[in-house]
Design an enzyme around this catalytic site. Structure first.
Site, PDB file in Angstrom:
ATOM      1  CD  GLN A 193      -1.637  -2.361   1.940  1.00 37.41           C
ATOM      2  OE1 GLN A 193      -0.403  -2.692   1.895  1.00 37.41           O
ATOM      3  NE2 GLN A 193      -2.863  -2.869   2.610  1.00 37.41           N
ATOM      4  CG  ASP A 234      -6.880  -0.652  10.194  1.00 32.75           C
ATOM      5  OD1 ASP A 234      -5.593  -0.262  10.108  1.00 32.75           O
ATOM      6  OD2 ASP A 234      -7.650  -0.937   9.175  1.00 32.75           O
ATOM      7  CG  ASN A 244      -2.111   1.344  10.876  1.00 31.91           C
ATOM      8  OD1 ASN A 244      -3.168   1.564  10.446  1.00 31.91           O
ATOM      9  ND2 ASN A 244      -1.019   1.857  10.579  1.00 31.91           N
ATOM     10  CE  LYS A 245      -2.205  -3.225   6.168  1.00 36.36           C
ATOM     11  NZ  LYS A 245      -3.120  -4.368   6.146  1.00 36.36           N
TER      12      LYS A 245
END
Ligand code: MRU
Length: 347
Positions: A193, A234, A244-245
């Site tokens: 991403q 998130d 999060n990622k």
């Protein structure tokens, strides 16, 4: 800014984020099921963006209902289908809960009015997301000193939201104020991403961006090339632990070692005050092929065992401050966050 989605009344247009940055292809979702599949397949991704898309997915699924009975059946079916798409981002469930509350509030009205009210609610969720990102951008920019070089992870920009972005919203505002020299974007294996989306977004706005692989961050910090780290989230638990990622936790540990601020930027729709700590956050495990392959090419043995958690949880103790549309919260978060909890779940 490039919106991740556009509501057309009878369909939802999405930019296919899997194909960026080389192809800008738009896809139309005409049913709730098509929206659910778009979320699962990462055509659209990013916590706030999937919440907004899911709300429109509900509208598409009920739009053609002819009577109350079919309306209720279609509504319940799509809510439960969308809740199964991705488990980690709170925003998805938050948006669906708002749709459920609206459905309940207008249940005694005509089928046409209920459909109309649900469409209005989805549009409101979209509009509010852009507004909250801009507010969050203003609050976050106040933390950024002039001449900063910022490291970010994954994509928390316009593509991950209904527009403007969370972590990248802060970057956009601070850049407009002349405070940011450049952004370092971690590539964000395995889904890339950072390399594909963050670089694309920032380059389009002429915000200087340098791409690095995930394993380079520590060395750049050691060399004094990074002033601060900022990421999105998130789901944030009541004590400030933030999912999060995958890879975010490693960056927070590295930032601590190098005495750099580590900021998390997220709207209140990301907060889950029902969870005491981050240990309770469900972490999505994705297809092993994402790790074994790169651009569809096998890069290891075809049956090598793989782990592929899509997210990690950064303990609150590593987070310098959390930024939302309500302002900036500092540790101890168990004392600073409860003030935000009243508007945390649903309006
Ligand atoms: O798997 P993804 O691409 O949906 O993960 C997205 C992230 O982890 C983002 O950092 C997060 O959703 C914040 S987006 C404003």
């Amino acid at each position: 800014m490039w919106p991740s989605l556009a509501w057309k009344g009878q369909s939802l247009t999405l930019i296919d984020q899997r194909l960026l940055p080389h192809q800008e292809i738009y896809t139309e979702c005409r049913t709730g099921e098509e929206v659910a599949q778009a979320i699962e397949k990462m055509v659209i991704r990013g916590a706030p963006a999937i919440g907004v898309a899911a709300a429109y997915g509900v509208v598409l699924a009920i739009q053609k209902s002819e009577d109350k009975k079919s309306l209720q059946g279609n509504f319940e079916c799509i809510i439960s289908r969308l809740k199964q798409t991705r488990p980690t981002a709170r925003n998805l469930f938050w948006a669906l809960e708002r749709m459920e509350q609206t459905f309940k509030a207008y249940y005694s009205r005509s089928v046409q009015e209920i459909i109309h009210r649900l469409e209005e609610e989805a549009q409101l969720i979209e509009k509010e997301d852009v507004e909250t990102n801009r507010q969050l951008g203003d609050h976050g920019a106040s933390l950024i000193p002039a001449g900063s070089t910022v490291l970010t992870h994954c994509n928390a920009g316009a593509l991950a939201t209904a527009g403007y972005g969370t972590a990248l919203g802060v970057v956009r505002t601070a850049f407009a104020q002349g405070k940011i020299e450049r952004v370092y974007a971690c590539e964000t294996r395995p889904f890339l991403q950072g390399a594909r989306l963050t670089c694309w977004e920032l380059a389009k706005e002429n915000i200087p961006v340098i791409l690095i692989t995930d394993n380079m961050a520590g060395w750049l910090m050691k060399q004094g090339k990074i002033s601060l780290v900022i990421t999105g989230a998130d789901r944030i638990a009541g004590n400030g632990d933030a999912a999060n990622k995958i890879g975010t936790y490693s960056l927070a540990v590295l930032a601590r070692e190098h005495h750099l601020p580590f900021y998390v930027a997220a709207p209140l729709s990301t907060f889950d005050f029902s969870l005491r700590t981050g240990q309770e956050i469900p972490i999505e495990e994705r297809d092993p092929r994402e790790v074994r392959e790169l651009n569809g090419q096998l890069i290891s043995l075809k049956d090598i065992p793989v782990e592929n958690p899509a997210f990690d949880v950064t303990p609150a103790s590593y987070i310098t401050a959390i930024i939302s549309e309500r302002g900036v919260a500092y540790p101890p978060y168990s004392e600073s966050l409860p003030a935000w909890s009243k508007r945390g779940s649903c309006p």
